[in-house]
Each structure stands twice: as C-alpha cells, then as structure tokens.
Write an enzyme that holds these catalytic residues in place. Structure first.
Site, PDB file in Angstrom:
ATOM      1  N   ARG A 141       0.800  -1.053   0.601  1.00 12.93           N
ATOM      2  CA  ARG A 141      -0.033  -0.062   0.233  1.00 12.93           C
ATOM      3  C   ARG A 141       0.974   1.631  -0.326  1.00 12.93           C
ATOM      4  O   ARG A 141       1.908   0.901  -0.116  1.00 12.93           O
ATOM      5  CB  ARG A 141      -0.795   0.058   1.329  1.00 12.93           C
ATOM      6  CG  ARG A 141       0.179  -0.001   2.403  1.00 12.93           C
ATOM      7  CD  ARG A 141      -1.413  -0.223   3.811  1.00 12.93           C
ATOM      8  NE  ARG A 141      -0.596  -0.344   4.729  1.00 12.93           N
ATOM      9  CZ  ARG A 141      -0.972  -0.092   6.088  1.00 12.93           C
ATOM     10  NH1 ARG A 141      -2.283  -0.052   5.885  1.00 12.93           N
ATOM     11  NH2 ARG A 141      -0.453  -0.346   6.948  1.00 12.93           N
ATOM     12  N   ASN A 179      -4.383   7.344   3.948  1.00 13.00           N
ATOM     13  CA  ASN A 179      -3.777   6.646   5.710  1.00 13.00           C
ATOM     14  C   ASN A 179      -2.662   6.597   5.951  1.00 13.00           C
ATOM     15  O   ASN A 179      -1.841   6.621   4.944  1.00 13.00           O
ATOM     16  CB  ASN A 179      -4.488   5.171   5.623  1.00 13.00           C
ATOM     17  CG  ASN A 179      -4.634   4.479   6.982  1.00 13.00           C
ATOM     18  OD1 ASN A 179      -5.079   4.785   7.491  1.00 13.00           O
ATOM     19  ND2 ASN A 179      -3.799   4.092   7.455  1.00 13.00           N
ATOM     20  N   GLU A 180      -2.765   7.336   6.739  1.00 11.59           N
ATOM     21  CA  GLU A 180      -0.979   7.755   7.960  1.00 11.59           C
ATOM     22  C   GLU A 180      -0.226   8.287   6.859  1.00 11.59           C
ATOM     23  O   GLU A 180       0.575   8.015   6.406  1.00 11.59           O
ATOM     24  CB  GLU A 180      -0.732   6.469   8.314  1.00 11.59           C
ATOM     25  CG  GLU A 180      -1.358   5.120   9.420  1.00 11.59           C
ATOM     26  CD  GLU A 180      -0.317   4.956  10.509  1.00 11.59           C
ATOM     27  OE1 GLU A 180       0.279   4.196   9.005  1.00 11.59           O
ATOM     28  OE2 GLU A 180      -0.668   4.406  11.363  1.00 11.59           O
ATOM     29  N   GLU A 333      -6.718   5.310  15.790  1.00 11.01           N
ATOM     30  CA  GLU A 333      -6.462   3.848  15.771  1.00 11.01           C
ATOM     31  C   GLU A 333      -5.664   3.355  16.448  1.00 11.01           C
ATOM     32  O   GLU A 333      -4.424   4.350  17.380  1.00 11.01           O
ATOM     33  CB  GLU A 333      -5.896   3.880  14.840  1.00 11.01           C
ATOM     34  CG  GLU A 333      -5.967   3.220  13.563  1.00 11.01           C
ATOM     35  CD  GLU A 333      -5.198   3.143  11.817  1.00 11.01           C
ATOM     36  OE1 GLU A 333      -4.713   1.866  12.364  1.00 11.01           O
ATOM     37  OE2 GLU A 333      -5.531   3.212  10.668  1.00 11.01           O
ATOM     38  N   GLU A 381      -2.163  -8.545   7.588  1.00  9.87           N
ATOM     39  CA  GLU A 381      -1.946  -7.735   8.796  1.00  9.87           C
ATOM     40  C   GLU A 381      -3.318  -9.271   9.425  1.00  9.87           C
ATOM     41  O   GLU A 381      -3.574  -9.109  10.800  1.00  9.87           O
ATOM     42  CB  GLU A 381      -2.933  -6.540   9.052  1.00  9.87           C
ATOM     43  CG  GLU A 381      -1.443  -5.742   8.415  1.00  9.87           C
ATOM     44  CD  GLU A 381      -2.255  -4.209   8.699  1.00  9.87           C
ATOM     45  OE1 GLU A 381      -3.578  -3.957   7.660  1.00  9.87           O
ATOM     46  OE2 GLU A 381      -2.190  -3.362   9.213  1.00  9.87           O
ATOM     47  N   GLN A 382      -3.224 -10.250   8.924  1.00 11.83           N
ATOM     48  CA  GLN A 382      -4.375 -11.225   9.368  1.00 11.83           C
ATOM     49  C   GLN A 382      -3.813 -11.287  10.643  1.00 11.83           C
ATOM     50  O   GLN A 382      -5.044 -12.100  11.656  1.00 11.83           O
ATOM     51  CB  GLN A 382      -4.294 -12.701   8.470  1.00 11.83           C
ATOM     52  CG  GLN A 382      -3.313 -13.642   8.273  1.00 11.83           C
ATOM     53  CD  GLN A 382      -2.712 -14.184   7.562  1.00 11.83           C
ATOM     54  OE1 GLN A 382      -2.171 -14.747   6.794  1.00 11.83           O
ATOM     55  NE2 GLN A 382      -4.107 -14.770   7.176  1.00 11.83           N
TER      56      GLN A 382
HETATM   57  C1  GLA Z   1      -1.793   1.662  10.817  1.00 17.54           C
HETATM   58  C2  GLA Z   1      -2.922   1.368   9.766  1.00 17.54           C
HETATM   59  C3  GLA Z   1      -3.814   0.484  10.163  1.00 17.54           C
HETATM   60  C4  GLA Z   1      -2.963  -1.362  10.569  1.00 17.54           C
HETATM   61  C5  GLA Z   1      -2.375  -0.838  11.532  1.00 17.54           C
HETATM   62  C6  GLA Z   1      -1.069  -2.152  12.229  1.00 17.54           C
HETATM   63  O1  GLA Z   1      -1.919   1.837  12.224  1.00 17.54           O
HETATM   64  O2  GLA Z   1      -2.892   2.616   9.982  1.00 17.54           O
HETATM   65  O3  GLA Z   1      -3.995   0.107   8.351  1.00 17.54           O
HETATM   66  O4  GLA Z   1      -2.392  -1.297   9.567  1.00 17.54           O
HETATM   67  O5  GLA Z   1      -1.306  -0.066  11.177  1.00 17.54           O
HETATM   68  O6  GLA Z   1      -1.452  -1.502  13.797  1.00 17.54           O
END
Ligand code: GLA
Length: 694
Positions: A141, A179-180, A333, A381-382
């Site tokens: 990603r 995202n991030e 998160e 990330e399963q």
């Molecule tokens: C980040 C991402 C999430 C996920 C988490 C896992 O914060 O934003 O999509 O990958 O890490 O800890």
C-alpha cells in the site's frame, strides 16, 4: 478577580483567538459530534472483506460493546471502483445504513493509500519511485506517488464520487484523508524533481538569493539554472540548506495532496462533516502544524508495538497531537492488545488497553478507535490484534473494551465541552528537528528524546502541558520551554522576547539559536538574536564521550551527551549551574544562565542533565514561573490530568503501577466511575477514576 472568572475570560479569549486563526475554507467542526456521545469508542471495520450476511452480526456485537463509530472504506478503492469510471457504492450504502441501525456513526476514509491493480497496470507512471530509482510494485500500500499529477487526478475523481454520494448522508460524521500520510515517503522521479525546482524558484525568486542563503560557493555548488538543482539523496550528505528545503517541499507535497481531496470534499459535503487525517505521532516526514491547518481536527494512531505503555511517551504524543491545532483530537487507531509488525508482538497486560484509552481522553482525545474489529482471513495483517477472532466471536479483550464503553457512556456529561488547558508549553519545531537530525554532532543527541526528557520532568509537576509550535501564540502561558530550538530566525526571536518581556518565563535548552531559517549559521554566537536579552552566550559546545559533573542551584549530578560552555556577559545575568572537573575546557564554567527580562525572565540551559537534575531543574522552572499543579500531590505512579469546560472541570487519575495505590484527594469529590463520593481513591494496577467536584 476570582480565579474562576479569570479562567472564563481566558477561555473566551482562547476560543475567539482560535476562531480568528481559522481560514475561511476550513469550517470548524467539533471533535464532539453534536447530538452524539461526547467521548466514545470506535473501530476500523472492513465490510468489503466479508459476506454481507455477516455484517448485521458484526454491528450487533459492536453495539453490545458500546462502540459508537466505525471508520470504513479507506482501503476499499477496488470495491468502490471495480474498473475505471465504473462505481459501485450500493454495498457501502447498505453498510452505512446498517451501522446507523445499530446507533453507530461512520467515518469514511478516502481510499487513496491503496490504488487498485487495474489502475496501476493502466497507469504505471503513478507508482512511486524509491530513492534507489526503482518503481514500487503493486501489492503493498501507499505505492501511489503523491506528486504525480495523474495520480492526484485519479484520487480527486474517486474522492468526488464519494463526496457526491455521502456528503449529505446523515450517518456520515466525517472523513479521513488517505491513511497515515507519508508512510511510504516521497517519489524520487523526474516529475518530483521538477516540482521541487519550481518550489525553490517560487520561494527564492532569484538564484542569487538561493546561492547566498545556501553558501553554494562551498564545494562549487553554485547553481546557474534551477534545473541543475538535485533532489538531495542521501539527505545527510547534502548542503543543509538544500536538505531543509527538501523536507519543506515534502510538507508542501503532502499539503497539496490533502488539499486536493479536501477541496473536492468541501465542494460537495455538508459543513457539519469533519475532515481529519490519521497522523503517526512523532513521525517526522512533514510539518504537521502546516498540514493541520487544512483539517477540522487532528487524529493519530496510537500503537505501543513491543512492550508496554510508556506513560510519558504516550502522554507527550497525545499532547503533541492536541497542539497541532491547539484543539481536542481523536485517536483514530489503537491496538486492541497487540500488533503484528513489531519485533515482539506481546499483548498488553489485562487492564492496560483500558488505561491507555483513558489516558487518551485525559489528554484531550474525544474518541478512541480500535484497529481492527476483525482480522481478514488472508492479507498481510491477518494476525494483528482485533476484537473478534477468526471464528467471528469476541476475544477476551472485547470484554475490557466493552467495560470501557460502559464507563464512557456513564461520564458523558462530565466531559462534554471540556478540554485540557495549560499554563505551560513545550515548543516543538519540525525545521529545528530536521536540521539537527542532519547534524546531530553526536548520534546520541536525539531531538525527540530530549523533548521527552523535559516532558517527563515537567508533566508530573504541572499535571498539564501543551506541546505547540514556536509560531503559535504564547501569551496565555506563564512558562514556555524550548528544549532544542536550533533555528531562531529574527522574527521568531522577537516573538520569544515579547513573551518574556510581557511576564513569561522563557527557558531555552541546548543548541538553541544556532541557525536561521535557511539552516545557515547565524553570524552570532548562540542563542543568536537572544544573546543580548540573556546577557550571555555559548562560547563552545562539546559532544560528550562520558558524563561530566555539574552542580549549583539545582544540586549536583551529571551533564550527559551534550554540554555547552556558557559565557556571562552582563552583571544582571546569574549563573545557576557550573560544570565540575571535566575536559579542562568546561571546568568551572557556567552551564545554566538566567536573567530577568522585562516583566519576565530568560533562562538558558546549556547541558543535557541526568534525570534527577532534570527534575530539580523543572521544579525550579515551575516555582520561578509561579505555575501551580492543576490538581495537587499524587503518588509518583499516578498520572492525573484535567479537562475544563464552561463552569466545570473533570480529572482523570490513572495508576500506571503494577500494584494498587491509594490517592488522598484534596477535598471530598465525586468518583464518577465508582459512583460515590470520597476524599480518597483506591486504584488497582491500571486502575482509573474520574473525579468531578461535588
Ligand atoms: C496502521 C494502519 C492500519 C494498520 C495498523 C496496524 O496504523 O493505519 O491500517 O495497518 O497500522 O497496526
């Protein structure tokens, strides 16, 4: 004037000041959604990963855990746009409606961190180029290039479709961009280089100016055309002026990338819908103060990784995030026990997840959302922490989060309209951090660690601390501490001096005021434009091979990692600490200077101090500045925080010890979690209590 009236006046002034500072295009949307819970828990839910027949059960279990918010869609581009220009939102309509049926509001993520395979196949030029010149490949990603005009156009298109569809949906509370951001860094391609050169031209206007500020006569770096200027790779081998501008350009790139999507959203969505971004705490890839000007409020992703919650690092990062807009924020998160990406993915202890959430609230977060609800059956990330197992039923941590949700529901009214307000600020400056990181002089001088050491000493004494940009208004503070303010251009020096002249106490830590805004050395000794006001200067600095003795008004101990030999230049300047026998140069030389200035004071601390001395220094700063703790004495393992609102205040006590602690209260108070009144609180390990006035 009673302290309560004074407090109300300060609060009104702060509210007016922050409203005036808001650009017109950024509607101010509260972190506490009107008509909804003031503080709440949420989670990241991925309905696209599951058969629709399962959704109702997921949402039922969420509702039963008192979950009030889900963030969805931030990785679902291929589901929303299965092929170019063909959109499928019906599944998302149904997911949002079903969430609403279970009293859960939705935050929509724009899916631009995960472009679909058809897109990267058809337009391979949108893929990021790594520093080594290789293009990213599909399957991870954040592989899109933030500076690719084509990628940006494609991002705007999907964002626009989402905005048109959900901009007026009553169950959509707001939006998260991407995202991030910055997770995968910049693209190092020719297009990016061209944009960098354009940025430089726009900023410096003439090459003569650029060449002067960067002293390019050095090593034949003189540029005769803008096109000659490289992307500095590796950053630390390049001219500091060029390297700093590259970091600023990185900020500009992510700013524009966000603005693109935000402009599209704002053209279509209700003003009540907020726009945020989920930052990564102390990630240094861009200037978060600048990017935050685009947002309704800031959010961050709070992960411990290996080990356990460090109350100071975590508290500092909450306060950092609150400082981005000087407003409350969200934890978008956090880990429901464990992650899957750190060297040791241990589970947090029983009670620690709850304590961590309460710490976020105590520091000004209004929402705490868990990542993730349930692990996908396959995908990278399963086996990350989640609330449900692969079988779709609650894991043990679900009960702890459910209890937390119940507690939040119980104390809603106490927290409504409240936020932390502090008399003390720590200054954090990205430019200084970047410039210092490029020239640490000793690898042990770590900007964030130094900030943290000041925080750790000050926070227990003040029980409230803001972390803000040096360019933020300072007039509401009594004490402003700048641990490593390397860059102090003249305008910044003026603002700092004004603060002290008007009665504030300005404390500068080591390395202050060495450089201007171009990362050029100031043609003065440190702290540059502040030398006259301090009546003292840095004669020489030393990266230390070992600790050296230091003693004076704060007691005796060690200076560590860094020591500056100070020179007193005015009879009004007082030497507070001196070095003992060390490398000869430092022996008996001043290490800390202070001087009354206007109605206030300026202090310069030239050394990094051991933990005990740092505490003594903080005690002196607080006393000298007339700062009182917001609550009163508590045992050292207890963190106490305060949030204030019109006519009310609420305190959160958290026990970070592994044993029970008793906290005597200054008066009989309401204990809102245990539902009683008392003048003492018993806290088990990771125990939490919320206190309000009777
Ligand atoms: C980040 C991402 C999430 C996920 C988490 C896992 O914060 O934003 O999509 O990958 O890490 O800890």
């Amino acid at each position: 004037m009673s302290s309560y009236i004074r407090y109300c006046l300060v609060l009104c002034a702060l509210i007016l000041a922050s409203a005036a500072a808001f650009p017109a295009q950024t509607p101010k949307v509260p972190t506490q959604i009107p008509g909804r819970d003031a503080i709440f828990i949420g989670d990241a839910w991925y309905p696209e990963q599951w058969p629709e027949s399962r959704w109702e059960e997921d949402l039922r279990l969420m509702e039963a855990a008192n979950i009030r918010m889900v963030r969805i869609a931030e990785f679902a581009w291929s589901r929303m746009e299965p092929s170019e220009g063909h959109y499928d939102f019906e599944w998302l309509d149904r997911a949002i409606a079903l969430a609403a049926k279970h009293n859960i509001v939705v935050v929509l993520g724009t899916p631009t961190a995960t472009p679909p395979a058809w897109l990267t196949q058809k337009y391979p030029d949108v893929l990021r180029v790594e520093e080594n010149g290789e293009r990213a490949i599909h399957g991870m990603r954040a592989h899109g290039s933030g500076s690719s005009p084509r990628y940006r156009e494609l991002c705007r298109k999907i964002t626009e479709q989402m905005a048109l569809r959900y901009g007026h949906n009553p169950h959509v509370a707001g939006w998260q961009i991407d995202n991030e951001q910055g997770y995968a860094q910049m693209s190092y391609d020719e297009e990016t280089r061209r944009q960098f050169q354009e940025y430089l031209q726009d900023k410096f206007k003439t090459l003569e100016d650029l060449n002067t500020h960067w002293t390019t006569a050095y090593w034949s770096q003189t540029y005769d055309t803008w096109q000659e200027i490289p992307i500095p790779v590796p950053l630390e081998s390049h001219n500091p002026g060029l390297a700093l501008e590259w970091k600023r350009f990185t900020t500009k790139t992510w700013f524009d990338y966000h603005k693109d999507q935000i402009d599209v959203l704002r053209a279509h969505i209700d003003p009540r819908q907020f726009i945020t971004a989920n930052f990564m705490g102390f990630f240094g890839g861009f200037d978060h103060y600048e990017l935050s000007t685009l947002l309704s409020f800031a959010s961050w992703d709070d992960y411990v990784g290996s080990g356990h919650v460090d109350r100071y690092s975590n508290g500092l990062t909450h306060d950092l995030t609150r400082g981005f807009k000087r407003e409350n924020f969200w934890v978008m998160e956090t880990q429901p026990g464990m992650v899957n990406w750190s060297p040791l993915n241990n589970f947090l202890n029983k009670g620690e997840v709850r304590a961590m959430a309460w710490q976020a609230i105590a520091h000004g977060s209004d929402g705490v959302a868990y990542w993730q609800w349930r692990g996908a059956l396959n995908g990278q990330e399963q086996i990350h922490g989640s609330l449900l197992g692969a079988d779709g039923t609650p894991l043990p941590v679900y009960a702890e989060i459910q209890q937390l949700g119940k507690e939040f529901a119980k104390v809603q009214e106490a927290f409504r309209g409240t936020r932390p307000i502090s008399q003390v600020a720590l200054l954090n400056d990205y430019d200084s951090r970047w410039a210092l990181d490029l020239q640490r002089h000793t690898q042990k001088y770590d900007y964030v660690n130094v900030l943290r050491s000041y925080y750790q000493a000050l926070r227990p004494l003040t029980q409230s601390l803001d972390v803000i940009s040096p360019d933020a208004p300072l007039d509401s503070y009594q004490l402003v501490v700048a641990p490593s303010l390397y860059l102090i251009p003249e305008a910044r020096a003026r603002q700092l001096l004004e603060f002290a002249r008007n009665g504030g106490h300005l404390v500068l830590g080591p390395r202050a005021g060495m450089k201007d805004e171009f990362s050029a050395l100031l043609p003065q000794r440190q702290p540059g434009f502040l030398v006259d006001a301090l009546g003292g200067r840095v004669e020489q600095f030393y990266a230390l091979e070992k600790d050296f003795p230091i003693s004076g008004a704060w007691g005796s101990g060690e200076s560590t990692i860094w020591a500056e030999q100070l020179g007193k230049q005015s009879p009004e300047t007082q030497v507070l600490m001196k070095y003992g026998k060390s490398n000869g140069w430092l022996d008996e030389q001043p290490a800390v200077l202070t001087r009354a200035y206007g109605k206030g004071r300026i202090t310069y601390i030239g050394a990094l101090l051991d933990e005990e001395l740092m505490t003594a220094a903080a005690q002196w700063m607080v006393k000298e500045s007339g700062v009182a703790p917001v609550f009163g004495p508590v045992p050292s393992d207890i963190e106490v925080s305060r949030r204030m609102g019109a006519g009310k205040q609420v305190f959160v006590l958290i026990n970070f010890a592994q044993e029970a602690r008793t906290v005597p209260l200054p008066r009989t108070m309401k204990l809102l979690i245990s539902d009683k009144e008392s003048n003492r609180v018993e806290l088990p390990p990771y125990g939490v209590e919320v206190l309000a006035e009777k």
